[in-house]
Design an enzyme around this catalytic site. Structure first.
Site, PDB file in Angstrom:
ATOM      1  N   ASP A 102      35.015  48.112  45.367  1.00  0.00           N
ATOM      2  CA  ASP A 102      34.529  47.764  44.026  1.00  0.00           C
ATOM      3  C   ASP A 102      35.499  48.240  42.950  1.00  0.00           C
ATOM      4  O   ASP A 102      35.736  47.533  41.959  1.00  0.00           O
ATOM      5  CB  ASP A 102      33.154  48.400  43.788  1.00  0.00           C
ATOM      6  CG  ASP A 102      32.064  47.771  44.648  1.00  0.00           C
ATOM      7  OD1 ASP A 102      32.314  46.713  45.239  1.00  0.00           O
ATOM      8  OD2 ASP A 102      30.966  48.370  44.729  1.00  0.00           O
TER       9      ASP A 102
ATOM     10  N   GLU B 258      34.217  44.947  37.727  1.00  0.00           N
ATOM     11  CA  GLU B 258      34.242  44.547  39.135  1.00  0.00           C
ATOM     12  C   GLU B 258      33.885  43.070  39.269  1.00  0.00           C
ATOM     13  O   GLU B 258      34.530  42.324  40.015  1.00  0.00           O
ATOM     14  CB  GLU B 258      33.246  45.398  39.926  1.00  0.00           C
ATOM     15  CG  GLU B 258      33.072  44.971  41.374  1.00  0.00           C
ATOM     16  CD  GLU B 258      31.731  45.396  41.930  1.00  0.00           C
ATOM     17  OE1 GLU B 258      31.269  44.760  42.891  1.00  0.00           O
ATOM     18  OE2 GLU B 258      31.130  46.349  41.391  1.00  0.00           O
TER      19      GLU B 258
ATOM     20  N   ASP C 118      36.616  40.388  40.738  1.00  0.00           N
ATOM     21  CA  ASP C 118      36.334  39.613  41.942  1.00  0.00           C
ATOM     22  C   ASP C 118      36.793  38.166  41.769  1.00  0.00           C
ATOM     23  O   ASP C 118      37.379  37.567  42.678  1.00  0.00           O
ATOM     24  CB  ASP C 118      34.837  39.668  42.245  1.00  0.00           C
ATOM     25  CG  ASP C 118      34.452  38.827  43.442  1.00  0.00           C
ATOM     26  OD1 ASP C 118      34.907  39.130  44.557  1.00  0.00           O
ATOM     27  OD2 ASP C 118      33.687  37.861  43.267  1.00  0.00           O
TER      28      ASP C 118
ATOM     29  N   GLU D 194      38.571  45.933  42.644  1.00  0.00           N
ATOM     30  CA  GLU D 194      38.256  44.724  41.881  1.00  0.00           C
ATOM     31  C   GLU D 194      38.116  45.040  40.394  1.00  0.00           C
ATOM     32  O   GLU D 194      38.550  44.251  39.535  1.00  0.00           O
ATOM     33  CB  GLU D 194      36.971  44.090  42.413  1.00  0.00           C
ATOM     34  CG  GLU D 194      37.136  43.494  43.798  1.00  0.00           C
ATOM     35  CD  GLU D 194      35.866  42.888  44.348  1.00  0.00           C
ATOM     36  OE1 GLU D 194      35.962  42.070  45.280  1.00  0.00           O
ATOM     37  OE2 GLU D 194      34.763  43.235  43.857  1.00  0.00           O
TER      38      GLU D 194
END
Length: 235
Positions: free
Chosen positions: A120, A47, A51, A123
């Site tokens: 989450d 994650e 991101d 990502e």
């Protein structure tokens, strides 16, 4: 004997087939399973990586599609496209919830539908694609999955309060606060003056016939002063 791919349906929706399917499985493993004998790694590190991949891919896309946009406008668009609500919407469009691996308690409390868990996981999936095939493949997936979000944001301008909050977050500033500084006029026709404050910035004021209208006017005044939006002509 041929072994069916566990995530074939999800890969089809993503438009990407993993070389290492274990990466996708890890991306779908929620932290609620941490410590389980069956789980060695959850998706938090993926994650974190995803991101950054998402942010870069969106910035690259905005640079291509918004050549006349100001820095403030680009920051506002970026914030809207990478925020949790948008990632969760992408996750719902993929039906990601049905593939998530959660603890019994998390699943029982509706975890497959929770926006934060979906965001989450989206990502994390992008981070997994990056590790599996590199940035270009991950970028292509982002551009395809975010196409509808980009289109909707391009036609729907945020109201001044929302736009100011998004701008402040994109600049790493504190969230705006609003203080009523004056109320005049009779009860049936009041006039409010409100001040918006952001730490590190000079306050701005706005007036309106309701508290909300005054707050919107104050937010609009600060956005104009900071060069995020153009000043509206009078008359």
């Amino acid at each position: 004997m041929f072994k069916a791919r566990k995530y074939k349906a999800l890969e089809k929706r993503l438009g990407y087939r993993f070389k290492n399917e274990a990466l996708l499985a890890r991306a779908l493993t929620h932290a609620s399973l941490r410590g389980s004998k069956k789980v060695l790694e959850d998706n938090e590190r993926l994650e974190f990586l995803g991101d950054r991949v998402l942010g870069l891919a969106i910035v690259e896309r905005l640079e291509e599609t918004c050549p006349a946009a100001t820095e403030g406008e680009l920051a506002r668009h970026l914030n809207r496209l990478v925020r949790g609500e948008t990632c969760a919407a992408v996750g719902r469009s993929l039906g990601l919830g049905e593939f998530l691996m959660l603890s019994e308690s998390e699943a029982g409390s509706g975890g497959r539908l929770k926006a934060t868990i979906l965001a989450d996981a989206v990502e994390a999936v992008l981070g997994a694609i990056f590790l599996d095939a590199g940035y270009n493949k991950a970028r292509d997936v982002v551009h395809r999955l975010w196409e509808a979000e980009e289109a909707s944001f391009g036609h729907a301008a945020a109201d001044p309060k929302s736009a100011l909050q998004e701008w402040a977050q994109a600049q790493g500033l504190a969230l705006p606060s609003y203080v009523e500084v004056e109320r005049t006029g009779p009860d049936h026709a009041p006039s409010f003056t409100t001040e918006v404050r952001i730490k590190g910035k000079a306050p701005a004021r706005g007036q309106g016939t309701s508290k909300r209208a005054a707050e919107q006017a104050a937010a609009s005044a600060m956005l104009e002063r900071e060069g995020v939006t153009e000043k509206r002509p009078v008359g």
